[in-house]
Design a protein around this motif. Structure first.
Motif, short mmCIF file in Angstrom:
data_model
loop_
_atom_site.label_atom_id
_atom_site.label_comp_id
_atom_site.label_asym_id
_atom_site.label_seq_id
_atom_site.Cartn_x
_atom_site.Cartn_y
_atom_site.Cartn_z
N LYS A 41 6.32 17.33 5.34
CA LYS A 41 5.69 16.03 5.08
C LYS A 41 5.87 15.60 3.63
O LYS A 41 5.85 14.40 3.32
CB LYS A 41 4.20 16.10 5.41
CG LYS A 41 3.88 16.35 6.87
CD LYS A 41 4.22 15.15 7.73
CE LYS A 41 3.74 15.37 9.15
NZ LYS A 41 4.11 14.24 10.04
N ASN B 139 -1.62 16.94 -4.67
CA ASN B 139 -2.04 15.58 -4.30
C ASN B 139 -1.82 14.59 -5.44
O ASN B 139 -1.42 13.45 -5.23
CB ASN B 139 -3.51 15.57 -3.87
CG ASN B 139 -3.72 16.17 -2.49
OD1 ASN B 139 -2.82 16.17 -1.65
ND2 ASN B 139 -4.90 16.71 -2.24
N ARG C 85 4.78 8.72 -4.82
CA ARG C 85 4.71 7.50 -4.01
C ARG C 85 4.67 6.26 -4.89
O ARG C 85 5.29 5.24 -4.56
CB ARG C 85 3.49 7.56 -3.09
CG ARG C 85 3.60 8.63 -2.01
CD ARG C 85 2.42 8.58 -1.04
NE ARG C 85 2.53 9.66 -0.06
CZ ARG C 85 1.93 10.85 -0.19
NH1 ARG C 85 1.15 11.08 -1.25
NH2 ARG C 85 2.09 11.78 0.72
N SER D 265 0.84 11.51 -5.27
CA SER D 265 0.38 10.15 -5.55
C SER D 265 1.32 9.47 -6.54
O SER D 265 1.69 8.30 -6.38
CB SER D 265 -1.05 10.19 -6.11
OG SER D 265 -1.49 8.89 -6.47
N SER E 161 0.85 -1.19 0.00
CA SER E 161 0.00 0.00 0.00
C SER E 161 0.88 1.24 0.00
O SER E 161 1.91 1.29 0.68
CB SER E 161 -0.90 0.02 1.24
OG SER E 161 -1.57 1.26 1.35
N ARG E 162 0.47 2.25 -0.76
CA ARG E 162 1.25 3.48 -0.79
C ARG E 162 1.24 4.20 0.56
O ARG E 162 2.04 5.10 0.80
CB ARG E 162 0.72 4.40 -1.89
CG ARG E 162 1.00 3.86 -3.28
CD ARG E 162 0.37 4.73 -4.35
NE ARG E 162 0.44 4.10 -5.67
CZ ARG E 162 -0.23 4.51 -6.73
NH1 ARG E 162 -1.02 5.57 -6.64
NH2 ARG E 162 -0.12 3.89 -7.89
N SER E 163 0.30 3.81 1.42
CA SER E 163 0.25 4.41 2.76
C SER E 163 1.49 4.03 3.58
O SER E 163 1.78 4.65 4.60
CB SER E 163 -1.02 3.99 3.49
OG SER E 163 -1.03 2.59 3.69
N GLU E 164 2.21 3.00 3.15
CA GLU E 164 3.44 2.59 3.84
C GLU E 164 4.60 3.54 3.54
O GLU E 164 5.62 3.50 4.22
CB GLU E 164 3.84 1.17 3.40
CG GLU E 164 2.81 0.10 3.67
CD GLU E 164 3.22 -1.23 3.06
OE1 GLU E 164 4.44 -1.50 3.00
OE2 GLU E 164 2.34 -1.99 2.62
N THR F 184 10.47 2.86 0.94
CA THR F 184 9.40 3.48 1.73
C THR F 184 9.79 4.84 2.29
O THR F 184 9.02 5.43 3.04
CB THR F 184 9.00 2.56 2.90
OG1 THR F 184 10.14 2.30 3.73
CG2 THR F 184 8.43 1.24 2.39
N ASP G 295 6.67 6.90 3.35
CA ASP G 295 6.85 8.13 4.12
C ASP G 295 7.69 9.12 3.29
O ASP G 295 8.83 8.84 2.95
CB ASP G 295 7.57 7.81 5.43
CG ASP G 295 7.78 9.04 6.30
OD1 ASP G 295 7.24 10.12 5.97
OD2 ASP G 295 8.49 8.93 7.32
#
Length: 352
Positions: free
Chosen positions: A46, A306, A313, A310, A25-28, A322, A30
């Motif tokens: 960020k 955004n 990532r 996206s 998952s791209r949520s992993e 990551t 940072d």
């Protein structure tokens, strides 16, 4: 003339090699960077995006929008001291109030006025950063405004990066003559592509680390056309990228939305060394090293950023990393031909 026996490379000259990945998952992923400076001073970004200090890109609205997305905006210096100070007072985030200054004229007075309004980050904004006046400006800031985080540049060589880092810059902008509306190479015959400049600066950064000293962060600035170029910039050694054209035409940029002859929404985008920008700023012009144009209206900057992040990532996931530091250390690139680059672009419309 001494001709160096080495080639410079641009973004389109390389392509990153896909690698084994365990990212589900791209949520992993940072994309943040913690910036420590001056012992007890620090802040965090960020996302690795800084909006360029240009009169048609960054004022208070852009600063607030970019910061809310996790990046940084730097208010341009092409205005009066009072107006720039007023703009800074509208910036919401007290920890990262950034404004640009020059290296001559009223820059000391401008700096003092901005500091009184909570300035925390200063960008010494000149085209040729490997210069004695930049050294004097950095030394003045470090002496009289020691709490400020100092961004300086632009430079194109490892030696230039080392000098600015030694003079006291906390971050250095890399690239000369690569901006989308820059004509420095045509007008002066000088410049180095962004990718080559970043690679050279990163080599110098590692040398400084090996010597046990603290090197400056690297900001890739100029020639970045898409999110793939951002990924390549960071893979090559950049900590951050500075964007102008990719953020131009958004709602938060200065200037009015107008309609062109086809009824489409557009906004002005000026190179800061263009005739238009110089006349707007100081009423006259000298060396012209930029152009002015109009760009299509893109909507909100949050929509644009955004989408960019996206894709960044996604790019990191192709290298199986990551974090930005992992991307710098683990990415692999190969040289590509012009035919290879063309094949990588949408080409169905070329068929007859």
């Amino acid at each position: 003339m001494n001709i160096l026996q080495k080639k410079v490379i641009s973004f389109d000259d390389i392509i990153l090699v896909p690698q084994y990945s365990e990212i589900t998952s791209r949520s992993e992923i940072d994309t943040s960077t913690k910036i420590n400076y001056n012992k007890d001073k620090s802040f965090e970004l960020k996302i690795p995006i800084i909006s360029s200090p240009m009169s048609t890109v960054t004022e208070a609205h852009m600063c607030n929008a970019i910061r809310s997305l996790g990046g940084l905006g730097i208010i341009h210096r092409y205005n009066s001291i009072d107006f720039q100070t007023k703009l800074l007072s509208f910036v919401n985030n007290q920890d990262v109030k950034a404004a640009a200054v020059g290296v001559s004229g009223d820059y000391k007075e401008r700096l003092s006025s901005l500091s009184d309004k909570g300035l925390s980050i200063v960008c010494i904004d000149v085209a040729h950063g490997d210069h004695i006046l930049v050294r004097k400006a950095i030394e003045h800031i470090r002496s009289e405004h020691s709490d400020l985080f100092v961004i300086a540049g632009n430079v194109a060589t490892a030696e230039g990066y080392k000098r600015l880092s030694a003079w006291g810059a906390h971050a250095v902008r890399a690239s000369v003559g690569s901006g989308s509306i820059c004509t420095t190479r045509l007008q002066t015959g000088h410049g180095i592509p962004t990718l080559s400049a970043v690679i050279e600066c990163y080599k110098a950064k590692k040398d400084i680390l090996d010597e046990g000293a603290n090197p400056a962060y690297i900001i890739a600035d100029g020639g970045i056309k898409n999110s793939g170029d951002i990924v390549k910039s960071i893979a090559a050694g950049a900590d951050f990228v500075m964007l102008g054209s990719m953020l131009s035409g958004t709602k938060e940029t200065p200037g009015k939305i107008i309609l062109n002859n086809e009824g489409k929404k557009i906004k002005r985008y000026n190179g800061m060394a263009s005739k238009v920008a110089q006349k707007n700023w100081k009423g006259s012009y000298s060396s012209i090293e930029g152009v002015s144009t109009y760009v299509h209206y893109k909507g909100t900057v949050s929509k644009v950023v955004n989408e960019i992040m996206s894709n960044v990532r996604s790019g990191m996931s192709y290298s199986g990393v990551t974090s930005l530091e992992e991307l710098r250390e683990a990415s692999v690139a190969v040289m590509q031909t012009s035919s290879s680059n063309s094949e990588g672009n949408p080409h169905i419309f070329n068929r007859r």
